[in-house]
Design an enzyme around this catalytic site. Structure first.
Site, short mmCIF file in Angstrom:
data_model
loop_
_atom_site.label_atom_id
_atom_site.label_comp_id
_atom_site.label_asym_id
_atom_site.label_seq_id
_atom_site.Cartn_x
_atom_site.Cartn_y
_atom_site.Cartn_z
N PHE A 1 40.53 34.15 40.60
CA PHE A 1 39.42 35.07 40.30
C PHE A 1 38.94 35.83 41.54
O PHE A 1 39.02 35.32 42.66
CB PHE A 1 38.25 34.30 39.69
CG PHE A 1 38.62 33.60 38.40
CD1 PHE A 1 38.79 34.32 37.23
CD2 PHE A 1 38.83 32.22 38.37
CE1 PHE A 1 39.17 33.69 36.04
CE2 PHE A 1 39.21 31.58 37.19
CZ PHE A 1 39.37 32.32 36.02
N ASP A 2 38.41 37.06 41.27
CA ASP A 2 37.80 37.86 42.35
C ASP A 2 36.28 37.74 42.32
O ASP A 2 35.62 37.93 43.34
CB ASP A 2 38.11 39.35 42.15
CG ASP A 2 39.59 39.61 42.14
OD1 ASP A 2 40.31 38.95 42.92
OD2 ASP A 2 40.03 40.45 41.33
N THR A 3 35.74 37.51 41.10
CA THR A 3 34.29 37.46 40.94
C THR A 3 33.89 36.14 40.30
O THR A 3 34.51 35.72 39.31
CB THR A 3 33.80 38.62 40.02
OG1 THR A 3 34.19 39.85 40.61
CG2 THR A 3 32.29 38.59 39.84
#
Ligand code: PLP
Ligand code: CA
Length: 296
Positions: free
Chosen positions: A19-21
């Site tokens: 994940f990035d967020t």
């Protein structure tokens, strides 16, 4: 699919890579009341060092975003107001941007300073009743609808009183154009050793007396999902909602098309997470603090 338990360093590495967020529920994940969850600040710092975007999403309308920045700082966590989405802030944004609330009107608040501050910050005047004068049937004759009130906002109110409820009621019951908005409808409020009535329980007085259904902003309802997903332009496939409650946080994540991670430091226990028919988290783990072992 059954929720996957994350328990090893390599599980944690895969989660962080995936994940990035990361969106974080606050109470039960980062803190419990005034006490920080052990190692949660270090875990958040690790995610920041790895370039992750962090977002904080809380149903608690008692504090404004400014108050939350101060609370994060006190707990040794760096967070800015634009990373924080509270149900009070979402209510203010909704009134301004979606309902196009007439700035000449006022909002009657059954709630605390967190709601009033967020509304005032977007240019909406608020009124309420803080006085503790005794109420009698005769004194209620002064309680009449106010033509300037365009919305009744209901959130957690530790000083709830018959007078406030009566004012809210007459505005809602006698003016069908008056908007009825609840910051959130949590049935209970986690108070450490015990659960107490949540703002949804206070709200039920007004839904019962007016027979009106409020628009509910907070998790897991669509307005909060839309407020967060749209204003941050989230890529749902690369975003993970971390929470401790299945009926608010995990459902919120599912409705927003996000993956979800349930931790065991708050309301849900392992049996609840694995129970058939429960909102299905993608993953679960003991504590957010466990991610701190990844270090840099
Ligand atoms: N509402 C109130 C009044 C609370 O005190 C809390 C938790 O302390 C919540 C809601 C739930 O907050 P969160 O969404 O951060 O778990
Ligand atoms: Ca929570």
């Amino acid at each position: 699919m059954a929720p996957a338990r994350l328990a090893t360093r390599s599980d944690y590495e895969s989660l962080v890579d995936r994940f990035d967020t990361f969106l974080f529920d606050c109470d039960g994940v980062i803190w419990n009341g005034a006490a920080v969850v052990p190692n949660a600040p270090a875990a958040l710092e690790m995610l920041r060092r790895r370039g992750k975007r962090l977002v904080f999403v809380t149903n608690n309308s008692a504090k404004s975003r400014r108050d939350y920045v101060a609370k994060f700082a006190r707990l040794g966590i760096q967070a800015s107001a634009d990373e924080i989405f509270s149900s009070a802030y979402a209510t203010a944004v909704y009134l301004r941007d979606v309902a196009k609330f007439d700035p000449a009107k006022k909002a009657y608040v059954v709630g605390g300073s967190g709601i009033r501050q967020e509304l005032e910050d977007v240019g909406i005047s608020t009124i309420g009743h803080e006085d503790t004068a005794p109420v009698s049937l005769e004194s209620l004759h002064e309680v009449v609808p106010d033509p300037d009130v365009g919305a009744v906002i209901c959130g957690i109110d530790y000083d709830i009183s018959y007078r406030k409820l009566a004012h809210a009621h007459v505005n809602l019951a006698e003016n069908r154009d008056c908007l009825f908005i609840a910051t959130n409808d949590d049935r209970t409020l986690p108070g450490g050793k015990h659960m107490y009535p949540g703002s949804g329980a206070l709200l039920s007085v007004l839904t019962h007396s007016t027979q009106r259904a409020p628009l509910v902003m907070g998790k897991p309802n669509p307005p909060m999902v839309e407020c967060v997903v749209q204003s941050l332009r989230l890529d749902p496939d690369r975003s993970c909602m971390v929470g401790d409650r299945l009926d608010t946080d995990v459902l919120f994540g599912i409705r927003g098309g996000l993956r979800t991670l349930c931790v065991l430091t708050g309301v849900a226990d392992e049996a609840a997470i694995l129970a058939p028919g429960a909102p299905a988290a993608s993953y679960y783990m003991a504590s957010l603090g466990d991610l701190a072992e990844l270090g840099g």
